[in-house]
Design a protein around this motif. Sequence first.
Motif, PDB file in Angstrom:
ATOM      1  N   ARG A   1     -12.566  11.104  18.260  1.00  0.00           N
ATOM      2  CA  ARG A   1     -12.509   9.641  18.173  1.00  0.00           C
ATOM      3  C   ARG A   1     -11.844   9.074  19.439  1.00  0.00           C
ATOM      4  O   ARG A   1     -12.273   8.066  19.987  1.00  0.00           O
ATOM      5  CB  ARG A   1     -11.707   9.242  16.930  1.00  0.00           C
TER       6      ARG A   1
ATOM      7  N   ASP B   1     -14.319   9.085  22.180  1.00  0.00           N
ATOM      8  CA  ASP B   1     -15.309   8.010  22.017  1.00  0.00           C
ATOM      9  C   ASP B   1     -14.737   6.659  22.418  1.00  0.00           C
ATOM     10  O   ASP B   1     -15.392   5.848  23.067  1.00  0.00           O
ATOM     11  CB  ASP B   1     -15.774   7.927  20.556  1.00  0.00           C
ATOM     12  N   LEU B   2     -13.481   6.436  22.004  1.00  0.00           N
ATOM     13  CA  LEU B   2     -12.859   5.134  22.271  1.00  0.00           C
ATOM     14  C   LEU B   2     -12.148   5.114  23.617  1.00  0.00           C
ATOM     15  O   LEU B   2     -11.571   4.105  24.003  1.00  0.00           O
ATOM     16  CB  LEU B   2     -11.855   4.785  21.167  1.00  0.00           C
ATOM     17  N   ASP B   3     -12.161   6.267  24.304  1.00  0.00           N
ATOM     18  CA  ASP B   3     -11.534   6.357  25.606  1.00  0.00           C
ATOM     19  C   ASP B   3     -10.032   6.081  25.528  1.00  0.00           C
ATOM     20  O   ASP B   3      -9.479   5.317  26.317  1.00  0.00           O
ATOM     21  CB  ASP B   3     -12.204   5.357  26.562  1.00  0.00           C
ATOM     22  N   VAL B   4      -9.393   6.693  24.564  1.00  0.00           N
ATOM     23  CA  VAL B   4      -7.950   6.511  24.392  1.00  0.00           C
ATOM     24  C   VAL B   4      -7.230   7.756  24.910  1.00  0.00           C
ATOM     25  O   VAL B   4      -7.613   8.883  24.599  1.00  0.00           O
ATOM     26  CB  VAL B   4      -7.605   6.314  22.899  1.00  0.00           C
TER      27      VAL B   4
ATOM     28  N   GLU C   1      -7.289   4.812  16.514  1.00  0.00           N
ATOM     29  CA  GLU C   1      -7.941   3.504  16.431  1.00  0.00           C
ATOM     30  C   GLU C   1      -6.940   2.361  16.619  1.00  0.00           C
ATOM     31  O   GLU C   1      -7.229   1.355  17.254  1.00  0.00           O
ATOM     32  CB  GLU C   1      -8.677   3.372  15.087  1.00  0.00           C
TER      33      GLU C   1
ATOM     34  N   ALA D   1      -6.208   2.131  20.258  1.00  0.00           N
ATOM     35  CA  ALA D   1      -7.357   1.558  20.975  1.00  0.00           C
ATOM     36  C   ALA D   1      -7.345   0.046  20.814  1.00  0.00           C
ATOM     37  O   ALA D   1      -7.570  -0.698  21.775  1.00  0.00           O
ATOM     38  CB  ALA D   1      -8.655   2.133  20.433  1.00  0.00           C
ATOM     39  N   GLY D   2      -7.038  -0.417  19.607  1.00  0.00           N
ATOM     40  CA  GLY D   2      -6.982  -1.849  19.351  1.00  0.00           C
ATOM     41  C   GLY D   2      -5.867  -2.509  20.128  1.00  0.00           C
ATOM     42  O   GLY D   2      -6.044  -3.555  20.742  1.00  0.00           O
TER      43      GLY D   2
ATOM     44  N   GLN E   1      -8.337  -0.612  24.925  1.00  0.00           N
ATOM     45  CA  GLN E   1      -9.099   0.401  25.660  1.00  0.00           C
ATOM     46  C   GLN E   1     -10.514   0.522  25.142  1.00  0.00           C
ATOM     47  O   GLN E   1     -11.436   0.774  25.896  1.00  0.00           O
ATOM     48  CB  GLN E   1      -8.398   1.763  25.555  1.00  0.00           C
ATOM     49  N   GLY E   2     -10.675   0.353  23.816  1.00  0.00           N
ATOM     50  CA  GLY E   2     -12.008   0.447  23.241  1.00  0.00           C
ATOM     51  C   GLY E   2     -12.915  -0.611  23.842  1.00  0.00           C
ATOM     52  O   GLY E   2     -14.045  -0.340  24.226  1.00  0.00           O
TER      53      GLY E   2
ATOM     54  N   ALA F   1     -14.325   0.021  27.192  1.00  0.00           N
ATOM     55  CA  ALA F   1     -15.249   1.140  27.379  1.00  0.00           C
ATOM     56  C   ALA F   1     -16.453   0.745  28.219  1.00  0.00           C
ATOM     57  O   ALA F   1     -16.916   1.510  29.054  1.00  0.00           O
ATOM     58  CB  ALA F   1     -15.689   1.687  26.033  1.00  0.00           C
TER      59      ALA F   1
END
Lengths: 369, 90
Positions: A99, A102-105, A125, A128-129, A133-134, A137
């Motif tokens: 994850r 995917d979210l580039d965290v 998540e 990311a929020g 960062q999400g 992307a």
Amino acid sequence: MEGGTVVEWLKQPGDEVHHGEIIAVVETDKGAIEIEVFEDGILKDIAAAVGEYRDVGDVIAQIEGVAGAGVTSSESVAVGGSDTSTPRRIRVSPAARRRAKDLDVDLDIVSGTGVAGAITISDVERTAGATGQGAEAEAKLENRAAGIDLVRMRSAIGAAMTRSKREIPHYYVSATIDVTRMTSWLATFNEEVPVAERILPAVPLIKAVARALDQVPQINGTWADDAFQASKEINIGVVIALRGGGLVAPAILNTNELSVAELMAKLRDLSGRVRQGHMRGSELTGSTFTISNVGEGNVEAILPIIYPPQVAILGIGSINVRPWVVDGEVRRRQLITATLAGDHRASDGRIGARFLGALDKLLQEPEAL
Amino acid sequence: MTEEEIIDLVQRTLFSIAPEFEGEKIEPGSAFRDQFEIDSMDFLNFIIAMHEATGVDIPEVDYPDLETLEGCVGYFQKKHQAPKSELEGE
């Protein structure tokens, strides 16, 4: 750095490989890293196909040695050695890791709320929020310079420096050093050689630092397992800024053994490759000390932050013309301010001061460098 | 060398060193260092390439004259001797 994705295999199973040869390219948040082998042998199995992600330290191929049967080396994606030697091992579930990718965290900046502080999908998540960062992307696609993902690089720099500021008790010592002899020596040298063989002021500076470290080995090495590990080799990391933002500090291996001309060639080669995103694993993991040299401009001094797991870094301000007292008279001289940041767990300001004294002395005899 | 030839050569040389900026207009009076994030290694590579293309010897003391496009045009118009070789095409 957490790991990387294999983007290319330059050798296939069954191929002969030799010490120093590049066998694969792995993309990481520090740019594309060339994976080199350290022994001669035959490439046997490839354990990570193109497009596959592997963590730092994972085996990506096995090499059967020529000398002894069954000698297998685990050539690993051990890029970004700072994180492989950290005592703080991040616990993270494979699903959360995916994850995060995917979210580039960057997992370094996620605080885990799972069992024993493990990072969970929701931690990823949430981060990311919080950092956006999400959402970045897509923007990151536009921020790629020469195969380097600048958004991820920025977050990797942030994570490394946060860790440094959190874990390393820094001390600072600073000295103004008269480099007029060095610059005049260099001007004469450069006048006598063809344009292509000219040398930049950074080169004698780096060489002098390498020799000063030889005299003051207490700040050359790494902090690991709660102790200072002195390094026999002097591998100086040189901070190179990338156009568009971000920086990398690849190591010049065995800096002290190179002549000034060899060092110039090495620096030219490195700065070209860094900006095209071609670095070797050993260049990113091998530094035992770092120099951050601001170069031309009007910056008086730079107060650098130590790159873990190293224990010291030297910041060098621009070369500026200033009034300075020489032999009891005020004269026009070229000066630099050199500032050493040291890790108080490993040494004290007295050692830092001794290093700066040695550096000053060496720079007064540039022809002997 | 004509002004156009010098400008063309400077452009090609600069963008081969800093390809990230390819296609941007060079501000005649602003330093390459500021506009294209050229560091001292880049600048030395620029000098080497300009020397090879024009045959002009460029001593270090002349470096300040070559920090801008304007400066380069003036410098090479004044200094230019017969080129060592034909300028390389694209």
